[in-house]
Scaffold this motif. Structure first.
Motif, PDB file in Angstrom:
ATOM      1  N   GLU A   1     -12.363  -0.856  -9.540  1.00  0.00           N
ATOM      2  CA  GLU A   1     -12.123  -0.803  -9.123  1.00  0.00           C
ATOM      3  C   GLU A   1     -10.315   0.188  -8.946  1.00  0.00           C
ATOM      4  O   GLU A   1      -9.638   0.739  -8.379  1.00  0.00           O
ATOM      5  CB  GLU A   1     -11.082  -2.657  -8.809  1.00  0.00           C
ATOM      6  CG  GLU A   1     -11.680  -3.529  -8.604  1.00  0.00           C
ATOM      7  CD  GLU A   1     -11.303  -5.005  -8.114  1.00  0.00           C
ATOM      8  OE1 GLU A   1     -10.586  -5.169  -8.621  1.00  0.00           O
ATOM      9  OE2 GLU A   1     -12.354  -5.336  -8.494  1.00  0.00           O
ATOM     10  N   ILE A   2     -10.624  -0.021 -10.471  1.00  0.00           N
ATOM     11  CA  ILE A   2      -9.166   0.920 -10.775  1.00  0.00           C
ATOM     12  C   ILE A   2      -9.770   2.541 -10.376  1.00  0.00           C
ATOM     13  O   ILE A   2      -8.676   2.799  -9.955  1.00  0.00           O
ATOM     14  CB  ILE A   2      -8.839   1.202 -12.815  1.00  0.00           C
ATOM     15  CG1 ILE A   2      -8.857  -0.196 -12.897  1.00  0.00           C
ATOM     16  CG2 ILE A   2      -8.105   2.347 -13.073  1.00  0.00           C
ATOM     17  CD1 ILE A   2      -8.300  -0.475 -14.608  1.00  0.00           C
ATOM     18  N   THR A   3     -10.354   2.932 -10.610  1.00  0.00           N
ATOM     19  CA  THR A   3     -11.136   4.255 -10.401  1.00  0.00           C
ATOM     20  C   THR A   3     -11.383   4.598  -9.054  1.00  0.00           C
ATOM     21  O   THR A   3     -10.798   5.122  -8.582  1.00  0.00           O
ATOM     22  CB  THR A   3     -12.302   4.452 -10.508  1.00  0.00           C
ATOM     23  OG1 THR A   3     -12.639   4.669 -12.151  1.00  0.00           O
ATOM     24  CG2 THR A   3     -13.170   5.911 -10.203  1.00  0.00           C
ATOM     25  N   GLU A   4     -11.748   3.232  -7.798  1.00  0.00           N
ATOM     26  CA  GLU A   4     -10.900   3.436  -6.573  1.00  0.00           C
ATOM     27  C   GLU A   4      -9.715   3.727  -6.098  1.00  0.00           C
ATOM     28  O   GLU A   4      -9.194   4.451  -5.696  1.00  0.00           O
ATOM     29  CB  GLU A   4     -11.580   2.299  -5.959  1.00  0.00           C
ATOM     30  CG  GLU A   4     -12.887   1.958  -5.816  1.00  0.00           C
ATOM     31  CD  GLU A   4     -13.485   1.304  -5.360  1.00  0.00           C
ATOM     32  OE1 GLU A   4     -12.853   0.105  -5.155  1.00  0.00           O
ATOM     33  OE2 GLU A   4     -14.269   0.812  -4.699  1.00  0.00           O
ATOM     34  N   LYS A   5      -8.441   3.213  -6.976  1.00  0.00           N
ATOM     35  CA  LYS A   5      -7.055   3.722  -6.554  1.00  0.00           C
ATOM     36  C   LYS A   5      -6.672   4.691  -6.968  1.00  0.00           C
ATOM     37  O   LYS A   5      -5.817   5.254  -6.685  1.00  0.00           O
ATOM     38  CB  LYS A   5      -6.169   2.337  -7.654  1.00  0.00           C
ATOM     39  CG  LYS A   5      -6.652   1.225  -7.091  1.00  0.00           C
ATOM     40  CD  LYS A   5      -5.585   0.088  -8.325  1.00  0.00           C
ATOM     41  CE  LYS A   5      -5.728  -1.317  -7.418  1.00  0.00           C
ATOM     42  NZ  LYS A   5      -5.263  -2.022  -8.148  1.00  0.00           N
ATOM     43  N   PHE A   6      -7.512   5.833  -8.131  1.00  0.00           N
ATOM     44  CA  PHE A   6      -7.617   6.975  -8.383  1.00  0.00           C
ATOM     45  C   PHE A   6      -8.160   7.714  -7.243  1.00  0.00           C
ATOM     46  O   PHE A   6      -7.404   8.980  -7.110  1.00  0.00           O
ATOM     47  CB  PHE A   6      -7.753   7.223  -9.599  1.00  0.00           C
ATOM     48  CG  PHE A   6      -8.359   8.570 -10.588  1.00  0.00           C
ATOM     49  CD1 PHE A   6      -6.749   9.380 -11.377  1.00  0.00           C
ATOM     50  CD2 PHE A   6      -9.504   9.361 -10.008  1.00  0.00           C
ATOM     51  CE1 PHE A   6      -6.625  10.344 -10.647  1.00  0.00           C
ATOM     52  CE2 PHE A   6      -8.865  10.634 -10.502  1.00  0.00           C
ATOM     53  CZ  PHE A   6      -7.632  11.435 -11.500  1.00  0.00           C
ATOM     54  N   ILE A   7      -9.414   7.622  -6.713  1.00  0.00           N
ATOM     55  CA  ILE A   7      -9.763   7.651  -6.183  1.00  0.00           C
ATOM     56  C   ILE A   7      -8.904   8.506  -4.666  1.00  0.00           C
ATOM     57  O   ILE A   7      -8.456   9.259  -3.617  1.00  0.00           O
ATOM     58  CB  ILE A   7     -11.534   7.984  -5.511  1.00  0.00           C
ATOM     59  CG1 ILE A   7     -11.785   7.865  -6.700  1.00  0.00           C
ATOM     60  CG2 ILE A   7     -11.799   8.321  -3.949  1.00  0.00           C
ATOM     61  CD1 ILE A   7     -13.372   7.792  -6.309  1.00  0.00           C
ATOM     62  N   HIS A   8      -8.058   7.226  -4.543  1.00  0.00           N
ATOM     63  CA  HIS A   8      -6.913   6.984  -3.363  1.00  0.00           C
ATOM     64  C   HIS A   8      -6.164   7.925  -3.703  1.00  0.00           C
ATOM     65  O   HIS A   8      -5.470   8.946  -2.853  1.00  0.00           O
ATOM     66  CB  HIS A   8      -6.955   5.019  -3.113  1.00  0.00           C
ATOM     67  CG  HIS A   8      -6.201   5.647  -2.220  1.00  0.00           C
ATOM     68  ND1 HIS A   8      -6.181   5.313  -0.723  1.00  0.00           N
ATOM     69  CD2 HIS A   8      -4.566   5.174  -1.645  1.00  0.00           C
ATOM     70  CE1 HIS A   8      -5.136   5.224  -0.252  1.00  0.00           C
ATOM     71  NE2 HIS A   8      -3.811   5.258  -0.893  1.00  0.00           N
ATOM     72  N   LYS A   9      -4.922   8.000  -4.877  1.00  0.00           N
ATOM     73  CA  LYS A   9      -4.597   8.662  -4.639  1.00  0.00           C
ATOM     74  C   LYS A   9      -4.858  10.588  -5.006  1.00  0.00           C
ATOM     75  O   LYS A   9      -4.061  11.556  -3.805  1.00  0.00           O
ATOM     76  CB  LYS A   9      -4.128   9.003  -6.183  1.00  0.00           C
ATOM     77  CG  LYS A   9      -3.220   7.655  -6.662  1.00  0.00           C
ATOM     78  CD  LYS A   9      -2.790   7.398  -8.139  1.00  0.00           C
ATOM     79  CE  LYS A   9      -2.051   5.922  -8.178  1.00  0.00           C
ATOM     80  NZ  LYS A   9      -2.045   5.689  -9.658  1.00  0.00           N
ATOM     81  N   LEU A  10      -6.332  10.846  -4.813  1.00  0.00           N
ATOM     82  CA  LEU A  10      -7.060  12.094  -4.898  1.00  0.00           C
ATOM     83  C   LEU A  10      -7.242  12.249  -3.524  1.00  0.00           C
ATOM     84  O   LEU A  10      -6.703  13.730  -3.118  1.00  0.00           O
ATOM     85  CB  LEU A  10      -7.800  12.439  -5.557  1.00  0.00           C
ATOM     86  CG  LEU A  10      -8.635  11.984  -7.016  1.00  0.00           C
ATOM     87  CD1 LEU A  10      -9.887  12.475  -7.453  1.00  0.00           C
ATOM     88  CD2 LEU A  10      -7.513  13.291  -8.013  1.00  0.00           C
ATOM     89  N   LYS A  11      -7.213  11.546  -2.927  1.00  0.00           N
ATOM     90  CA  LYS A  11      -7.877  11.844  -1.319  1.00  0.00           C
ATOM     91  C   LYS A  11      -5.849  11.889  -0.687  1.00  0.00           C
ATOM     92  O   LYS A  11      -5.718  12.757   0.205  1.00  0.00           O
ATOM     93  CB  LYS A  11      -8.380  10.773  -0.997  1.00  0.00           C
ATOM     94  CG  LYS A  11      -9.534  10.625  -0.876  1.00  0.00           C
ATOM     95  CD  LYS A  11     -10.395   9.391  -0.010  1.00  0.00           C
ATOM     96  CE  LYS A  11     -12.145   9.779  -0.624  1.00  0.00           C
ATOM     97  NZ  LYS A  11     -12.557   8.628   0.059  1.00  0.00           N
TER      98      LYS A  11
END
Length: 138
Positions: free
Chosen positions: A73-83
Motif C-alpha cells: 500500500e505504501i509502494t502504491e502511494k509512491f507509484i502514484h507520486k511517480l505517475k
C-alpha cells in the motif's frame, strides 16, 4: 530508450537501469532516503537528465500467497507520486517476491563483505526486478 527499475524500501531505494537497447539490467545505485520521498524524486530527476528513460518499473512487495502487504500500500502511494510527476513515462509494477532473498544469495555466492551488503542488497534486488520485467516483455 531505457527502463529504470526501482526496489522501493522504507529507508533505502535500489535503482537499476537497462542498457540503451533494453536487453540487460545493471545496478545503478542505492538511494538512502529515511522515509523522505522528496529525496528519491530529486535523485530520479537527476537520473532522468542523464539517461533517456521511457519506462519505470517498481517492485511490488506481495505476500507469498499473492495478497498485498502493508508495504504494498505504501509502494502504491509512491507509484502514484511517480505517475503524477512523470506523466509522460510509462510506470509499471512487478511482483518482487523473493528478490531480496536472491540478492542475499548472490552476495553470499560472491563473498561480499557483510558490512557492504546493506548498501548493495536493494540495488541487486532492483536488478532482479528489472530482469524479470525484461523477460516478461520479450
Amino acid at each position: 530508450m531505457r527502463t529504470l527499475g526501482i526496489d522501493y524500501g522504507g529507508a533505502r531505494v535500489g535503482i537499476a537501469i537497462t542498457d540503451a537497447l533494453g536487453i540487460t539490467a545493471q545496478g545503478l545505485e542505492t538511494i538512502h532516503h529515511q522515509g523522505n520521498d522528496k529525496i528519491i524524486l530529486k535523485r530520479l530527476d537527476e537520473i532522468m537528465q542523464d539517461y533517456e528513460i521511457d519506462c519505470i518499473v517498481v517492485g511490488m512487495p506481495l505476500h507469498m500467497n499473492g495478497d498485498k502487504s502493508e508495504r504494498a500500500e505504501i509502494t502504491e502511494k509512491f507509484i502514484h507520486k511517480l505517475k503524477c510527476k512523470y506523466n509522460k513515462i510509462k510506470i509499471d509494477c512487478m511482483d518482487e517476491r523473493l528478490t531480496t532473498v536472491e540478492a542475499h544469495r548472490t552476495m553470499n555466492d560472491l563473498n561480499i563483505n557483510p558490512k557492504k551488503k546493506k548498501n548493495l542488497v536493494d540495488t541487486i534486488s532492483a536488478v532482479y526486478i528489472l530482469e524479470m520485467y525484461i523477460n516478461k516483455n520479450k
